[in-house]
Each structure stands twice: as C-alpha cells, then as structure tokens.
Design a protein around this motif. Structure first.
Motif, short mmCIF file in Angstrom:
data_model
loop_
_atom_site.label_atom_id
_atom_site.label_comp_id
_atom_site.label_asym_id
_atom_site.label_seq_id
_atom_site.Cartn_x
_atom_site.Cartn_y
_atom_site.Cartn_z
N ASP A 192 37.94 15.41 44.40
CA ASP A 192 38.00 15.74 45.82
C ASP A 192 38.94 16.90 46.09
N ALA A 193 39.72 17.29 45.08
CA ALA A 193 40.72 18.34 45.26
C ALA A 193 40.51 19.53 44.33
N PHE A 194 40.02 19.30 43.10
CA PHE A 194 39.78 20.37 42.12
C PHE A 194 38.44 20.13 41.45
N ARG A 195 37.61 21.19 41.41
CA ARG A 195 36.29 21.02 40.80
C ARG A 195 35.95 22.08 39.77
N LYS A 196 36.91 22.93 39.42
CA LYS A 196 36.67 23.93 38.39
C LYS A 196 37.75 23.80 37.31
N VAL A 197 37.33 23.72 36.05
CA VAL A 197 38.24 23.48 34.93
C VAL A 197 38.01 24.54 33.86
N LEU A 198 39.10 25.10 33.35
CA LEU A 198 39.05 26.02 32.21
C LEU A 198 40.04 25.50 31.16
N HIS A 274 41.55 33.88 21.11
CA HIS A 274 40.13 33.84 21.49
C HIS A 274 39.99 33.61 23.00
N GLY A 275 40.72 32.63 23.53
CA GLY A 275 40.64 32.33 24.96
C GLY A 275 41.01 33.52 25.82
N GLY A 276 42.03 34.29 25.39
CA GLY A 276 42.41 35.48 26.14
C GLY A 276 41.36 36.56 26.10
N ALA A 277 40.71 36.73 24.94
CA ALA A 277 39.69 37.76 24.80
C ALA A 277 38.49 37.49 25.71
N ILE A 278 38.15 36.22 25.90
CA ILE A 278 36.98 35.89 26.72
C ILE A 278 37.36 35.47 28.14
N LEU A 279 38.65 35.57 28.49
CA LEU A 279 39.08 35.11 29.81
C LEU A 279 38.31 35.78 30.95
N PRO A 280 38.11 37.09 30.95
CA PRO A 280 37.36 37.68 32.08
C PRO A 280 35.96 37.08 32.23
N ASP A 281 35.23 36.91 31.14
CA ASP A 281 33.90 36.31 31.23
C ASP A 281 33.98 34.84 31.63
N SER A 282 35.02 34.14 31.17
CA SER A 282 35.20 32.74 31.55
C SER A 282 35.37 32.63 33.06
N LEU A 283 36.18 33.52 33.63
CA LEU A 283 36.42 33.49 35.07
C LEU A 283 35.18 33.88 35.85
N LEU A 286 33.08 30.77 35.82
CA LEU A 286 33.66 29.67 36.60
C LEU A 286 33.50 29.91 38.10
N TRP A 287 33.67 31.16 38.53
CA TRP A 287 33.64 31.50 39.96
C TRP A 287 32.30 32.12 40.36
N ARG A 288 31.26 31.91 39.59
CA ARG A 288 30.04 32.70 39.74
C ARG A 288 29.37 32.56 41.11
#
Length: 292
Positions: A192-198, A274-283, A286-288
């Motif tokens: 009910d408060a957070f619905r996006k997880v990375l 790895h997570g840092g390299a793909i962070l822009p695509d991850s975001l 997530l926010w698409r």
C-alpha cells in the motif's frame, strides 16, 4: 551472524574486479552530460524511535525540475552512501539527472539511507568503517519494522520540506545485498506504500530467514508490486546459502506467481559493478509507465 554479515558488506565496496565483472562498464547515462539540469544533494542525520538507540546518515536528492506544486515520485536506497556517491558503481544522482532530463523517468526525489549505528553520535565519515552495527537486523529481518521507520519517520521528515507523492505506484525502493532483500521486504509488507523494487545481488538467503520468500511468493496471493532483480553467477556461496541459486529461485517464483518482474542474471560477483552498469536501463524499466 553479525561478523558474517559484515564480511558480506565489505565485499560490496571492493575495488577489485572479480572474474566475470570485466564486461560491465558504465555507459553515458552514468556520466555527467552537458545540458542536463543538475539536482541538489543534502546530508542529514536521524535518531530513530522505531530502531531505538540508533543514529544514521541519510541524503536527499532533489532534481532541478522539482515543482512544489506537483507531488514528486520517491525512490529510497538502502546503504545510501554507496548509491549517492558520484564516484562509485551506481552514481544515482548523475543517472537521475540524465534520465529525468530526457523524460525517461519521472521527477523523483531520492532518499539515500545508511544503516543505524548503535552510538550516540555519527562516525566522522560515512561508509563501512566503523561498521553500522544494526545493518543486518534492519535489513535481513522479515518484518514491517524497516517499512515503519520509512513511513513513520523518514518520509514525513523529508515530506515536511518537499511535496512527496503518497501514491504507492510512484514510490520505489532499492538496495544491494542485504539492502536488496530489505527493499523487497518493504514492498512485500507494505504494498500500500511501495510497489517498485530494485534489488542488486539480493541476499535472499538464510541470514535471518530470507530463504523462505520463494515459497511465500508461490503460495501467497499475488501482490501489486513490480520487481527488478539483478544477480551474478559468481556471487557468494556460504553457510547462509547460495546467492546465485537464491536469486534464481526468486525469479522462478515470481514467474510462477505471475508477477510483473524482470531478472538480469550476469557473470559477476557480490558487488555493484554489474548493477551499476545496468542501472539506467533498470530505472527505465521500473518507471516505464510513470512518464506517460
């Protein structure tokens, strides 16, 4: 247990590139771009009542495009100092500036929170030394306590200065290792408060019972959360469990239960390379639907 968790924590900031990490490099979205408006970052301290006896640093990033008349999206980061740094593997303020400028993610206030120290005052510098003693308890415990700290303390404090959304679909939470399972726990306990997880190399292992999540996901009612998991084949394998296997189990459970999720499984180790390299695509993923 605390000693083992501290050793896991130290691996996250290693400057060594492990086998499998060499292929992952930062792209242009992780570098300062000419013409992209630059947000501001401020540092704060917090003594928590939800976690009595703790003190912690946190940072607030506000994009230049923030307008007090419009509620801003929110994204929370565990191990905040590792994500807010502009010289580490993630460089979130830089990535946010670039993606917000291009309209590839919404105007978002970032809140970067470090784990609690069991001391009266903060260490002189943020980081892992001296270790934040309450990290494993806060991050690896399967309960709503960390979510309560966010919802009862940190978000109201930041919200007193900035107009933050209370729409759970416009709130995201992110972390690495134990911070990754913590991000999932917050959304699992409080959709009910957070619905996006990375989650980056999330510790879905038996440090404090987190290995049960795949079974809970399979047998429980599907929750309205979106999950991005990053993991690596050369991650840890120790008395707590296998990090690669636990993340593969999470992916299988999310798929079986019909969740909105994405899983990126690479060849890296227990760090943020790895997570840092793909962070822009991850975001972007997530926010698409938040920029439409």
């Amino acid at each position: 247990m605390q000693h083992a968790a501290f050793l896991l924590m130290l691996t996250l900031t290693t400057s060594c590139i492990m086998a499998g990490d060499e292929e992952y490099v930062l792209g242009p979205d992780s570098e300062r771009q000419e013409g992209a408006p630059r947000g501001t970052v401020t540092e704060h301290a917090w003594k928590s009542d939800v976690f009595p006896g703790t003190i912690r640093r946190y940072w607030v990033y506000v994009p230049e495009q923030y307008n007090a008349e419009s509620p801003a999206c929110v994204m929370v980061f565990q191990d905040g100092h590792a994500y807010v740094s502009e010289t580490g593997p993630f460089r979130v303020p830089v990535v946010f500036d670039n993606l917000i400028a291009k309209g590839e993610m919404p105007v978002t206030v970032g809140i970067f929170i470090d784990p609690g120290h069991l001391t009266e005052s903060l260490p002189e510098e943020p980081g892992w030394r001296p270790r934040p003693e309450n990290r494993s308890f806060e991050y690896d415990t399967l309960s709503d306590q960390y979510a309560r700290m966010l919802l009862e303390e940190i978000l109201p404090e930041v919200g007193a200065a900035y107009n933050l959304t209370d729409d759970p679909d416009r709130r995201a939470i992110c972390g690495i290792s134990s911070g990754g399972i913590c991000a999932f726990t917050v959304a699992w306990e409080r959709p009910d408060a957070f619905r996006k997880v990375l989650s980056h190399v999330g510790s879905f292992t038996n440090i404090r019972g987190g290995h049960v999540y795949p079974a809970l996901i399979r047998k429980g009612e599907r929750k309205p959360i979106r999950v991005f998991l990053q993991a690596g084949s050369e991650d840890l394998d120790n008395e707590h469990g296998s990090w690669p296997l636990s993340n593969l189990q999470m992916e299988a459970a999310l798929k079986y239960a019909g969740y909105d999720y994405k899983f990126v499984y690479g060849g890296g180790a227990h760090n943020g390379i790895h997570g840092g390299a793909i962070l822009p695509d991850s975001l972007r993923w997530l926010w698409r639907d938040a920029t439409e």
